[in-house]
Design a protein around this motif. Structure first.
Motif, short mmCIF file in Angstrom:
data_model
loop_
_atom_site.label_atom_id
_atom_site.label_comp_id
_atom_site.label_asym_id
_atom_site.label_seq_id
_atom_site.Cartn_x
_atom_site.Cartn_y
_atom_site.Cartn_z
N LEU A 1 0.85 -1.19 0.00
CA LEU A 1 0.00 0.00 0.00
C LEU A 1 0.88 1.24 0.00
CD1 LEU A 1 -2.63 1.56 0.26
CD2 LEU A 1 -2.58 1.15 2.73
N SER A 2 0.77 2.01 -1.06
CA SER A 2 1.55 3.25 -1.19
C SER A 2 0.61 4.38 -1.53
CB SER A 2 2.62 3.10 -2.28
OG SER A 2 3.36 4.29 -2.43
N ARG A 3 0.68 5.44 -0.75
CA ARG A 3 -0.24 6.57 -0.92
C ARG A 3 0.50 7.88 -0.69
NH1 ARG A 3 -5.69 7.87 0.57
NH2 ARG A 3 -6.15 9.69 -0.72
N GLU A 4 0.30 8.85 -1.56
CA GLU A 4 0.91 10.17 -1.40
C GLU A 4 -0.21 11.20 -1.28
OE1 GLU A 4 4.37 12.99 -3.41
OE2 GLU A 4 3.83 11.08 -4.31
N SER B 1 -7.51 1.42 13.78
CA SER B 1 -7.07 0.14 14.35
C SER B 1 -7.37 -1.01 13.41
CB SER B 1 -7.78 -0.08 15.69
OG SER B 1 -9.19 -0.10 15.51
N SER B 2 -8.29 -0.78 12.48
CA SER B 2 -8.65 -1.84 11.52
C SER B 2 -7.52 -2.16 10.55
CB SER B 2 -9.89 -1.43 10.72
OG SER B 2 -9.65 -0.23 10.00
N ILE B 3 -6.43 -1.42 10.62
CA ILE B 3 -5.29 -1.72 9.75
C ILE B 3 -4.79 -3.13 9.99
CG2 ILE B 3 -3.58 -0.79 11.36
CD1 ILE B 3 -1.96 0.15 8.97
N SER B 4 -5.00 -3.65 11.20
CA SER B 4 -4.53 -4.99 11.52
C SER B 4 -5.27 -6.07 10.74
CB SER B 4 -4.65 -5.26 13.02
OG SER B 4 -5.99 -5.17 13.44
N LYS B 5 -6.44 -5.70 10.14
CA LYS B 5 -7.15 -6.67 9.30
C LYS B 5 -6.35 -7.02 8.04
CE LYS B 5 -11.84 -5.12 10.46
NZ LYS B 5 -13.08 -4.53 9.89
N LEU B 6 -5.44 -6.14 7.63
CA LEU B 6 -4.63 -6.41 6.45
C LEU B 6 -3.62 -7.50 6.82
CD1 LEU B 6 -5.97 -3.65 5.87
CD2 LEU B 6 -3.94 -3.03 4.60
N TRP B 7 -4.08 -8.73 6.78
CA TRP B 7 -3.38 -9.87 7.35
C TRP B 7 -2.03 -10.14 6.70
CZ3 TRP B 7 -2.27 -14.66 4.92
CH2 TRP B 7 -2.71 -14.75 3.60
N ASN B 8 -1.86 -9.68 5.46
CA ASN B 8 -0.63 -10.02 4.73
C ASN B 8 0.10 -8.77 4.25
OD1 ASN B 8 1.21 -11.87 3.81
ND2 ASN B 8 0.05 -12.45 1.99
N LEU B 9 -0.16 -7.62 4.86
CA LEU B 9 0.47 -6.37 4.41
C LEU B 9 1.97 -6.43 4.66
CD1 LEU B 9 -0.15 -3.55 3.22
CD2 LEU B 9 -0.14 -2.68 5.57
N GLN B 10 2.74 -6.12 3.61
CA GLN B 10 4.19 -6.16 3.69
C GLN B 10 4.81 -4.76 3.68
OE1 GLN B 10 5.58 -8.57 0.44
NE2 GLN B 10 4.39 -10.35 1.07
N THR B 11 4.28 -3.90 2.82
CA THR B 11 4.83 -2.54 2.67
C THR B 11 3.74 -1.51 2.92
OG1 THR B 11 6.53 -3.22 1.08
CG2 THR B 11 5.91 -0.90 1.08
N LEU B 12 4.01 -0.59 3.83
CA LEU B 12 3.10 0.53 4.12
C LEU B 12 3.86 1.82 3.86
CD1 LEU B 12 0.43 1.64 5.23
CD2 LEU B 12 1.43 1.53 7.52
N ASN B 13 3.41 2.56 2.85
CA ASN B 13 4.10 3.77 2.44
C ASN B 13 3.08 4.89 2.29
OD1 ASN B 13 5.23 5.84 0.68
ND2 ASN B 13 6.89 4.44 0.25
N ILE B 14 3.09 5.85 3.23
CA ILE B 14 2.18 7.01 3.17
C ILE B 14 3.02 8.26 3.36
CG2 ILE B 14 0.16 8.14 4.17
CD1 ILE B 14 -0.71 5.43 5.23
#
Length: 870
Positions: free
Chosen positions: A548-551, A574-587
């Motif tokens: 997930l990459s967002r600018e 807090s629902s971010i934890s539902k993303l069970w397989n998230l590897q990259t978080l870029n905001i």
């Protein structure tokens, strides 16, 4: 091979389902094991089966494998999403009611059972039956349909840490063109001259222009040089920004007229060279030529194009190579500069080179392939014979088919990596780090116990570079690939066969948000009026995301005032934890500070957290040591505000490799445990930013550094020159950046002996430094020295010039005497036969440039390895 990518992706998914540290998914174990056995069998077959004939039978078999693997992956992921969403209300209470943990587990199992799994089981059984049928066909495959090319079979991908062969872009066979073009550029014609370098795709237009552009004679001859890539889909604003350099542009300067006026004024008083690469229409030139003044200063504009009828200026036509030059170029790429072609291969080698019909790109790519393949007569004869059939194609298809021959002989694990390059826009400069993360997120990399997935991906990228299928655009300071790109014709090949790789069909950011199986969401800059959780909410509903990459670009009211030290908070749900397989978080977004929830500590698949600024909470208390979630995959954490590196935090992220921290005034009065940073024993890169105009020296002195550290950047640390002993003793340090050094001590630096033993890159920016006493032994392997804003530095020590590895000295806004000492070092090294040391000098205005030129004349300097930037 797409079948390989599909099977590896499915196998990785099943491994994550079975071994996820937090989620316990409800599946029929017998069905999963049966599926796993089929996938393992088919993957083993694909890895050991090589068919280069393109038979209908082989293509049909591969198509069936792809279809079955994709169907299984879609089915499993869809069921995963349903189970996660169904159990979400239970997970929300986990933190608050720990004493009910066992009860929650029981409730969750009941919820999972409530989901009707019968349709899922039935569909999965059908897929397994389909794979059973495919297995029977695989067993019957005749040995005669195979051809073992005898190239090495890599059970373990190449080591990503091995040195990459950094061959300079070759000009073999183009020496005459190089001299002729340089003569035109440096000729006596005073008026502005337009030169169109014309030739078919892959003939070497950009290579020729690049070699001329970077030639020392050209860099010395012109006051201002700039390069812009045009492409078929062009944007005049972006072209002008490329020429001006986007670093100089403020966000307010965005119109064609504003940029054009600025460019015109900049060029008016300079002898300039502008290269406009890959122009497809005379309309582009018509729109921008007004901004290139004919100032009577012997300025030149070079255009590279495939179109002979473009009608822009003097045509400089590049012809195909003759047989002799084709053979030399082929040998250079197949064997290297110092190795001759073995006698037994010469007949086939010359046949292959001849069949490339003088097109350099075809020769370079086929040579790069053979360089990595087995040097046997049988295999070279096979390649030569396969090229015979290509010659019957139309001329415009011939090059693509020669390139396809190299692609078809790639190891199966490289094919999806190569085809993925077609996802990027034409002429795009691709960030290597981003590319690696995308490859990992797509799931088509096969893991091994010796390397991380990132190391495997980096090794694959290096392999593609060495095969001449991908070009390096920029190198990092420690010799790794910083950015890369791909030739237009090779990209056409990727697009033509993009249907072989499922990932390339789904370009990130273009799919609707309700697509529940979305893996990658990479969005460009998006304007938001309100900065709140709603601007991210829809993204976090995509629970299957891996990348997930967002600018964000916050649109402020005209009356809003934005102090430099004000950071706008944005809380992640807090629902971010539902993303069970998230590897990259870029905001990212200007002055936006992310407030992370405690649930981020319960996302064990995270590999890279890259945020403009993040406030990271302490990890939640666990009932026992075994109950704590360890972020063992996390490698990148950037940029954390007042990061509290407690012992518990260090235990929770044991494999962190890149860490960026921003300390503000609260860090001085609170406990940040900065002395614990040394516990990160795999840390490779550390970047610490200290708030300006604070007394940080005592705080910075308490920092500890692990021996694994290779890159260190300190900004506003307040350290004195004598305080650098600890840093200098780091055994593996290769890159050191000292930025904005606010200090009150003596502006004199005399390094100790035995320090900086592996340092390759040293940058000192805006430090109080007047006297620098150093010998070559103080920095024995230094390659690059960058000095910025050292207005009081008397000179660069002459001993620096005696470092045998030194290749580059750059000074910007430094004292005139320091710049003169750098040129003196270059002069001395030239006298000793060292032609590789390059010096670049940049002052604030044209007046200083003229003054510097006068001083060089007085000194009698004649070096050709100096570039004076305007």
């Amino acid at each position: 091979m797409a079948a390989y990518a599909a099977l590896v992706s499915l196998m990785n998914l099943m491994d994550q389902v079975q071994n996820h540290p937090l989620h316990s998914f409800s599946f029929d174990e017998k069905l999963i094991q049966s599926l796993l056995q089929n996938v393992s069998f088919l993957l083993d077959f694909i890895e050991n089966y090589t068919s280069h004939g393109g038979s209908n039978k082989a293509e049909d078999l591969e198509s069936q494998i792809i279809g079955a693997a994709h169907a299984a992956e879609d089915l499993i992921e869809s069921q995963l999403v349903d189970q996660i969403l169904a159990g979400s209300t239970v997970n929300q209470d986990r933190k608050s009611f720990k004493f009910l943990l066992d009860l929650q587990t029981s409730i969750k199992k009941k919820i999972m059972k409530a989901i009707n799994t019968k349709p899922f089981d039935k569909s999965l059984k059908k897929i397994i039956q389909k794979m059973d049928s495919i297995k029977k066909k695989v067993v019957k495959v005749e040995d005669g349909s195979r051809f073992k090319d005898e190239q090495p079979k890599y059970s373990v991908p190449a080591d990503s840490s091995r040195p990459l062969i950094t061959r300079k872009t070759t000009m073999m066979g183009f020496d005459e063109y190089l001299i002729q073009l340089m003569d035109v550029l440096t000729g006596q014609q005073c008026s502005r001259q337009i030169i169109s370098v014309v030739g078919m795709g892959g003939i070497g237009k950009t290579t020729l222009a690049t070699n001329v552009y970077e030639h020392p004679l050209i860099t010395e001859h012109f006051d201002f040089r700039a390069w812009a890539t045009i492409s078929q889909q062009y944007d005049v604003v972006q072209i002008l920004k490329q020429i001006l350099s986007s670093k100089e542009e403020s966000s307010s300067t965005t119109t064609v007229d504003q940029l054009g006026d600025k460019l015109y004024k900049k060029l008016l008083c300079n002898r300039y060279l502008i290269v406009l690469d890959d122009m497809w229409s005379s309309q582009v030139w018509d729109e921008i030529k007004i901004f290139f003044p004919d100032n009577g200063s012997r300025s030149r504009v070079v255009i590279t194009t495939r179109l002979s009828n473009l009608g822009c200026g003097f045509p400089f036509v590049i012809d195909l190579l003759d047989e002799d030059r084709s053979w030399k170029l082929f040998c250079q790429n197949a064997f290297g500069d110092d190795v001759d072609c073995p006698f037994e291969l010469e007949k086939f080698g010359k046949k292959i080179a001849r069949q490339c019909r003088g097109l350099p790109l075809s020769i370079v790519v086929i040579g790069g392939h053979l360089r990595k393949s087995s040097r046997t007569e049988d295999y070279w004869e096979f390649v030569a014979d396969n090229m015979n059939s290509i010659l019957t194609c139309a001329e415009d298809e011939q090059c693509l088919n020669i390139l396809y021959l190299s692609y078809s002989h790639l190891p199966v694990y490289l094919k999806p990596c190569f085809l993925y390059m077609g996802m990027f826009p034409e002429d795009e400069v691709i960030d290597a780090s981003t590319l690696v993360k995308l490859w990992v997120a797509e799931g088509f990399l096969k893991p091994n116990k010796e390397q991380s997935l990132e190391e495997i991906a980096e090794a694959h990228l290096k392999d593609l570079v060495e095969r001449n299928l991908v070009s390096v655009h920029r190198w990092s300071r420690n010799g790794n690939i910083k950015s890369c790109n791909i030739h237009d014709l090779l990209r056409e090949l990727c697009i033509r066969d993009a249907n072989l790789v499922r990932a390339v069909m789904c370009k990130p950011g273009l799919l609707p948000f309700h697509f529940k199986l979305l893996k990658i969401l990479k969005m460009g800059r998006e304007e938001v009026v309100r900065l709140d959780v709603d601007c991210l909410k829809a993204k976090f509903e995509q629970v299957n995301l891996r990348y997930l990459s967002r600018e964000l670009d916050w649109i402020m009211d005209i009356n809003d005032f934005m102090p430099r030290d004000l950071w706008l908070p944005l809380s992640l749900p807090s629902s971010i934890s539902k993303l069970w397989n998230l590897q990259t978080l870029n905001i990212n977004g200007y002055q936006i500070k992310i407030i992370a929830p405690s649930e981020i500590w319960e996302m064990p698949q995270l590999r890279h957290i890259e945020l403009e600024l993040v406030c990271l909470p302490d990890p939640p208390m666990s009932r026992s040591r075994d109950d704590a979630v360890v972020l063992s995959n996390l490698q990148t954490l950037s940029k954390v505000e007042n990061f509290k590196t407690s012992e518990e935090v260090c235990k929770r992220m044991p494999n962190i490799r890149k860490l960026v921290i921003r300390y503000n005034r609260e860090a001085i009065s609170s406990e940040c445990f900065q002395h614990n940073i040394g516990y990160f024993n795999k840390l490779d890169s550390l970047d610490c930013l200290f708030k300006w105009r604070q007394d940080w020296r005592d705080f910075a002195l308490s920092l500890s550094y692990p021996s694994s550290l290779r890159k260190l950047s300190l900004r506003n640390s307040g350290l004195l020159w004598g305080d650098l002993t600890t840093i200098g003793s780091l055994p593996n340090l290769q890159v050191l950046k000292l930025n904005d050094g606010y200090m009150v001590g003596e502006p004199k630096w005399t390094p100790d002996e035995g320090m900086f033993v592996r340092l390759k890159y040293l940058k000192i920016k805006y430090y109080e430094l007047v006297e620098w006493n150093a010998q070559s032994s103080h920095f024995p392997v230094l390659e690059s020295l960058v000095l910025v804003g050292l207005s009081k530095l008397s000179e660069i020590p002459s001993g620096i010039g005696e470092i045998p590895t030194l290749r580059y000295i750059y000074l910007k806004h430094c004292s005139m005497s320091a710049a003169i000492s750098a040129v003196r070092i270059a002069e001395e090294q030239e006298e000793y036969g060292n032609e590789e040391l390059r010096v670049e000098v940049e002052f604030g205005d044209q007046k200083e440039n003229e003054m510097f030129r006068e001083m060089m004349k007085e000194e009698g300097f004649t070096t050709s390895n100096l570039l004076l930037r305007s």
